[in-house]
Scaffold this active site. Sequence first.
Site, PDB file in Angstrom:
ATOM      1  N   LYS A   1       1.971   5.077  13.290  1.00 17.80           N
ATOM      2  CA  LYS A   1       2.753   3.886  12.914  1.00 17.80           C
ATOM      3  C   LYS A   1       3.215   4.001  11.467  1.00 17.80           C
ATOM      4  O   LYS A   1       2.683   4.822  10.702  1.00 17.80           O
ATOM      5  CB  LYS A   1       1.883   2.641  13.119  1.00 17.80           C
ATOM      6  CG  LYS A   1       0.617   2.628  12.280  1.00 17.80           C
ATOM      7  CD  LYS A   1      -0.357   1.555  12.754  1.00 17.80           C
ATOM      8  CE  LYS A   1      -1.606   1.550  11.891  1.00 17.80           C
ATOM      9  NZ  LYS A   1      -2.666   0.702  12.445  1.00 17.80           N
TER      10      LYS A   1
ATOM     11  N   TYR B   1       7.387  -1.920 -20.778  1.00 17.70           N
ATOM     12  CA  TYR B   1       7.594  -3.369 -20.719  1.00 17.70           C
ATOM     13  C   TYR B   1       6.371  -4.134 -21.184  1.00 17.70           C
ATOM     14  O   TYR B   1       5.237  -3.746 -20.898  1.00 17.70           O
ATOM     15  CB  TYR B   1       7.954  -3.789 -19.292  1.00 17.70           C
ATOM     16  CG  TYR B   1       9.307  -3.290 -18.861  1.00 17.70           C
ATOM     17  CD1 TYR B   1      10.465  -3.716 -19.513  1.00 17.70           C
ATOM     18  CD2 TYR B   1       9.421  -2.370 -17.829  1.00 17.70           C
ATOM     19  CE1 TYR B   1      11.708  -3.243 -19.125  1.00 17.70           C
ATOM     20  CE2 TYR B   1      10.665  -1.903 -17.427  1.00 17.70           C
ATOM     21  CZ  TYR B   1      11.812  -2.340 -18.087  1.00 17.70           C
ATOM     22  OH  TYR B   1      13.033  -1.875 -17.711  1.00 17.70           O
TER      23      TYR B   1
HETATM   24  C1  LIG Z   1      -3.813   1.459  12.453  1.00 17.96           C
HETATM   25  C2  LIG Z   1      -4.688   1.454  13.642  1.00 17.96           C
HETATM   26  C3  LIG Z   1      -5.559   2.522  13.893  1.00 17.96           C
HETATM   27  C4  LIG Z   1      -5.757   3.671  12.922  1.00 17.96           C
HETATM   28  O1  LIG Z   1      -6.579   3.246  11.866  1.00 17.96           O
HETATM   29  P1  LIG Z   1      -7.079   4.240  10.696  1.00 17.96           P
HETATM   30  O2  LIG Z   1      -8.057   3.432   9.960  1.00 17.96           O
HETATM   31  O3  LIG Z   1      -5.884   4.584   9.884  1.00 17.96           O
HETATM   32  O4  LIG Z   1      -7.680   5.422  11.365  1.00 17.96           O
HETATM   33  C5  LIG Z   1      -6.269   2.499  15.086  1.00 17.96           C
HETATM   34  N1  LIG Z   1      -6.147   1.482  15.962  1.00 17.96           N
HETATM   35  C6  LIG Z   1      -5.336   0.432  15.739  1.00 17.96           C
HETATM   36  C7  LIG Z   1      -5.252  -0.655  16.746  1.00 17.96           C
HETATM   37  C8  LIG Z   1      -4.591   0.378  14.571  1.00 17.96           C
HETATM   38  O5  LIG Z   1      -3.802  -0.688  14.355  1.00 17.96           O
END
Ligand SMILES: *Cc1c(COP(=O)(O)O)cnc(C)c1O
Length: 363
Positions: A37, A260
């Site tokens: 994702k 800044y």
């Molecule tokens: C993002 C996600 C993962 C992966 O999690 P990590 O901590 O990056 O390994 C697994 N399952 C679900 C449902 C997620 O949303």
Amino acid sequence: MPSSPPRAWAEIDLAALRHNLEVSRASTHCSVMAVVKAGAYGHGLEEITQALASNKVAFFGVANVGEARRIANAGVTTPIYLLGATWTEERAEIVDRDWTPCLSTLDEARHFSELALAAGKRLKVHISIDTGMGRGGFIPVGLPEILTQLEALPGIEVDGIGSHLPSADEDEAFTRSQFASFRETLDSLGGPSRFKWIHLSNSAGLLGYENDPCNLVRPGLMLYGISPIPGHQEKLRNVMTLKSRVTLLRTLPKGHGISYGRAFVTERETRVATVGIGYGDGYPRHLSGKGAEVIIRDQRFPILGRVTMDQIMIDVTDSDVTAGDEVELFGPRIRVDEVAKKADTIAWEILTGITPRVVRIHQ
Ligand SMILES: *Cc1c(COP(=O)(O)O)cnc(C)c1O
């Protein structure tokens, strides 16, 4: 137009990515859903899925239909799993393209069933169980009756069951109780043999816990080289190295403000390197004044004053740093979780926050 090197770029090590996939496979008896994702955590969705597609990945896990589309359009044929809930308007395409949704309500299930029947097919779906994440899924109470209703829907086939761990990286007692309640839920539904796919673990769950009775795990972060729990980092290899270059070198007198708000004022004559990266590239502004460092010529140097949109200033006094030198913001030597900690956030947010302006170079 003459081509010029980018100001800020991210080198993505695909061999290291494959190595980390092998580590996740070797750490459990389960098959692997590679979570990709948010553009494969900022590493490039198409490139990462193409690089992993032939490596016995059971599913790619994505956040939404837009990401699923990009993977499919890149010619990757690995099954795609949608980690979150879907809009009603997205569901016809999901049915058409045989992506696997996870369901949290009977209404979603009925809608998918209708669409699948209209398309003359049966869609494989997973049911999501809320064992403590509070973001989606059915509550375990009353689930046997719900499963009976789901299985009566002619357009869908319940092919898997999953849940999610909210604190596998920080609360072992709660996580163990979650595994136990997931097991009990499975037993109340007739046992694990009733489902083809059973999954609960993210990276922390995969690395830190026995995954019985699961047969699938969903690692994200560890594929990109960061272990969310101690004791496993040595096994993993760094995937993304964020780089830029020194654009300017100047010597400023004692008492000169830098950046800044003039939050930093030189305490001595200081040789200052200006570097072509900033929060417009996703290098966090919250690093300002937190003792963050960068690497130039194999040496660590501190950032001075606030991170600006496109540039940062580095103290390179008493070094032979010159304009044009490469600068490593994070990578194998300054891990992204070190940067995240100094910016009061988590590695996931830093990686997914690297903006499109940063050229990704896959090698
Ligand atoms: C993002 C996600 C993962 C992966 O999690 P990590 O901590 O990056 O390994 C697994 N399952 C679900 C449902 C997620 O949303």
